[in-house]
Write an enzyme that holds these catalytic residues in place. Structure first.
Site, short mmCIF file in Angstrom:
data_model
loop_
_atom_site.label_atom_id
_atom_site.label_comp_id
_atom_site.label_asym_id
_atom_site.label_seq_id
_atom_site.Cartn_x
_atom_site.Cartn_y
_atom_site.Cartn_z
N CYS A 117 -7.41 9.31 -13.51
CA CYS A 117 -7.05 8.25 -14.46
C CYS A 117 -8.03 8.16 -15.63
O CYS A 117 -7.74 7.52 -16.64
CB CYS A 117 -6.93 6.91 -13.74
SG CYS A 117 -5.56 6.92 -12.58
N HIS A 258 -7.04 1.63 -19.21
CA HIS A 258 -6.15 2.40 -18.34
C HIS A 258 -5.25 1.40 -17.62
O HIS A 258 -5.71 0.35 -17.16
CB HIS A 258 -6.96 3.21 -17.33
CG HIS A 258 -6.13 3.78 -16.24
ND1 HIS A 258 -5.04 4.59 -16.51
CD2 HIS A 258 -6.20 3.66 -14.89
CE1 HIS A 258 -4.48 4.93 -15.36
NE2 HIS A 258 -5.16 4.38 -14.36
N ASN A 288 1.54 3.07 -13.62
CA ASN A 288 0.34 3.89 -13.82
C ASN A 288 0.76 5.36 -14.01
O ASN A 288 1.19 6.02 -13.07
CB ASN A 288 -0.58 3.74 -12.60
CG ASN A 288 -1.88 4.51 -12.73
OD1 ASN A 288 -2.05 5.31 -13.66
ND2 ASN A 288 -2.80 4.27 -11.82
N1 COA Z 1 5.20 -4.76 -1.07
C1 COA Z 1 4.95 -5.78 -0.24
N2 COA Z 1 3.82 -5.89 0.47
C2 COA Z 1 2.92 -4.90 0.33
C3 COA Z 1 3.12 -3.82 -0.52
C4 COA Z 1 4.33 -3.76 -1.24
N3 COA Z 1 4.62 -2.76 -2.07
N4 COA Z 1 2.04 -3.01 -0.48
C5 COA Z 1 1.19 -3.58 0.39
N5 COA Z 1 1.71 -4.71 0.86
C6 COA Z 1 1.14 -5.63 1.83
C7 COA Z 1 0.02 -5.01 2.59
O1 COA Z 1 0.55 -4.26 3.70
C8 COA Z 1 -0.79 -6.19 3.03
O2 COA Z 1 -0.18 -6.79 4.16
P1 COA Z 1 -1.08 -7.25 5.40
O3 COA Z 1 -2.01 -8.29 4.81
O4 COA Z 1 -0.07 -7.75 6.36
O5 COA Z 1 -1.79 -6.01 5.83
C9 COA Z 1 -0.63 -7.16 1.87
O6 COA Z 1 0.53 -6.71 1.14
C10 COA Z 1 -1.82 -7.17 0.94
O7 COA Z 1 -2.18 -5.83 0.71
P2 COA Z 1 -3.40 -5.46 -0.18
O8 COA Z 1 -3.60 -3.98 -0.14
O9 COA Z 1 -4.53 -6.36 0.13
O10 COA Z 1 -2.82 -5.87 -1.59
P3 COA Z 1 -3.59 -5.92 -2.92
O11 COA Z 1 -3.55 -7.26 -3.50
O12 COA Z 1 -4.92 -5.22 -2.82
O13 COA Z 1 -2.67 -4.99 -3.82
C11 COA Z 1 -2.68 -2.78 -4.72
C12 COA Z 1 -2.47 -3.63 -3.50
C13 COA Z 1 -2.47 -1.32 -4.37
C14 COA Z 1 -1.68 -3.20 -5.76
C15 COA Z 1 -4.11 -3.00 -5.25
O14 COA Z 1 -5.02 -2.88 -4.20
C16 COA Z 1 -4.52 -2.07 -6.34
O15 COA Z 1 -4.00 -2.15 -7.43
N6 COA Z 1 -5.51 -1.20 -6.08
C17 COA Z 1 -6.13 -0.37 -7.06
C18 COA Z 1 -5.14 0.54 -7.65
C19 COA Z 1 -5.76 1.39 -8.67
O16 COA Z 1 -6.35 0.92 -9.59
N7 COA Z 1 -5.57 2.68 -8.47
C20 COA Z 1 -5.82 3.68 -9.34
C21 COA Z 1 -7.09 3.67 -10.00
S1 COA Z 1 -6.63 4.76 -11.09
#
Ligand code: COA
Length: 334
Positions: A117, A258, A288
């Site tokens: 990224c 980004h 993304n």
């Molecule tokens: N729909 C519904 N629920 C979902 C889900 C989806 N698509 N994806 C995950 N969940 C659930 C999880 O299983 C978790 O459930 P649990 O508490 O029962 O285990 C809950 O939602 C919370 O998950 P969590 O991973 O804590 O969510 P989050 O707020 O961290 O959001 C991302 C997840 C991936 C959106 C976030 O972590 C993120 O953006 N991470 C960085 C991404 C990034 O920048 N990546 C690239 C860098 S280039």
């Protein structure tokens, strides 16, 4: 810091390509256990584009053709093509070779750059350095990724995040020291390698029936871990480049982040003291797109008249590796 240098690299043209096929949150609801509301509130994404009709080089070439059309640049004038991507058509030849052939840039050489990224920022810095030597006059820097090729559409943690796109910029030596790339701060830290990676297909885990059965050819991400370091990494580096260049929030026209997660973008802008009107955002439409997000959002803002000559920009990214960084530049296109 390169303020004293005689030759400054300036972005003098932009181009983009986004595929027509839209994958919206409603459709994702039908293939994995998720919902529109969750995706929008946790990421800011409503839809993303999917390139069904070809590989990454196809999107990359189309973005360069768009750049050529809008600037009048002729293919044979291009000296160097740098393609930032983590989804090359193949390991070799480089995607840059395929783009060169597709557009007929018979006098160019080039290469691919793998910075995930942060790939576009790394490629922009690399291209700027070639211009600053005085030996290169027209460098095309492309950010292009077909993320749909490596996304597991049964994994709700990742399939909601990514989309396909390409965008390109032209770098040329500036005539006026006011415009162009002033400074950059770039980093890698490989100790983060297991938080976001594709395990299979390389020399560590060459493709076998077993690697395919175990889904090693898809993106793996520990979302929570990446979220934490990305928030801190993007905010810290943005504040650091502002301080280093004595920039106050009122000196900055736009933060160009980004586009990985709207919450990461908001946290970065807040640390920099920037209001929402000073942040370039298009994550809602495209998700993304890895190396493409930053040139794509700049192109859209420029073409809609919101980005103007003389605007100071802070570009910032964080990605797999880990890789992260920031570039300070002044927009130089009328
Ligand atoms: N729909 C519904 N629920 C979902 C889900 C989806 N698509 N994806 C995950 N969940 C659930 C999880 O299983 C978790 O459930 P649990 O508490 O029962 O285990 C809950 O939602 C919370 O998950 P969590 O991973 O804590 O969510 P989050 O707020 O961290 O959001 C991302 C997840 C991936 C959106 C976030 O972590 C993120 O953006 N991470 C960085 C991404 C990034 O920048 N990546 C690239 C860098 S280039």
């Amino acid at each position: 810091m390169r303020n004293s240098q005689k030759i400054k690299a300036v972005i003098t043209g932009v181009g983009m390509y986004v595929p027509e096929t839209i994958l919206d949150n409603k459709y994702l609801e039908s293939i994995v256990e998720t919902n529109d509301e969750w995706i929008k509130t946790r990421t800011g994404i409503s839809e993303r584009r999917i390139h069904k009709s070809g590989p990454t080089s196809d999107m990359a070439a189309k973005s360069v053709l768009d750049l050529m059309k809008s600037t009048g640049l002729r293919a044979e004038e291009i000296d160097l093509i740098i393609v930032a991507t983590v989804t090359p058509d193949m390991f070799f030849p480089a995607t840059a070779c395929l783009v060169q052939d597709a557009i007929g840039a018979k006098n160019a050489w080039g290469f691919d750059l793998s910075g995930a990224c942060s790939g576009f920022l790394f490629a922009l810095e690399t291209g700027a350095n070639f211009i600053e030597t005085g030996n290169y006059k027209k460098v095309v820097v492309v950010g292009a990724d077909k993320m749909s090729a490596i996304v597991d559409y049964t994994d709700r943690n990742t399939c909601i995040l990514f989309g396909d796109a390409a965008s390109a910029v032209l770098l040329e030596p500036g005539e006026d020291n006011k415009y162009g790339i002033h400074d950059s701060l770039l980093h890698i830290d490989g100790s983060g390698k297991e938080s976001l990676y594709m395990k299979g297909g390389g020399s560590l885990n060459p493709a076998t029936h077993e690697t395919v059965d175990n889904k090693l050819h898809y993106i793996y991400q520990d979302g929570k871990a990446v979220f934490k370091v990305a928030v801190k990494g993007m905010a810290d580096i943005s504040v650091e480049i502002m301080k280093k260049n004595n920039l106050k929030s009122e000196d900055i026209a736009y933060l160009v982040p980004h586009q990985a997660n709207l919450r990461i973008i908001d946290a970065t802008a807040e640390r920099m003291g920037l209001g929402k009107d000073k942040v370039m955002i298009n994550i809602g439409k495209y998700g993304n797109t890895t190396a493409a997000t930053i040139p794509l959002v700049m192109t859209e803002y420029y073409r809609s008249g919101k980005l103007k000559k003389g605007d100071n920009l802070i570009l910032v990214a964080f990605g797999a590796g880990f890789t992260w960084g920031s570039i300070y530049l002044t927009w130089g296109i009328d």
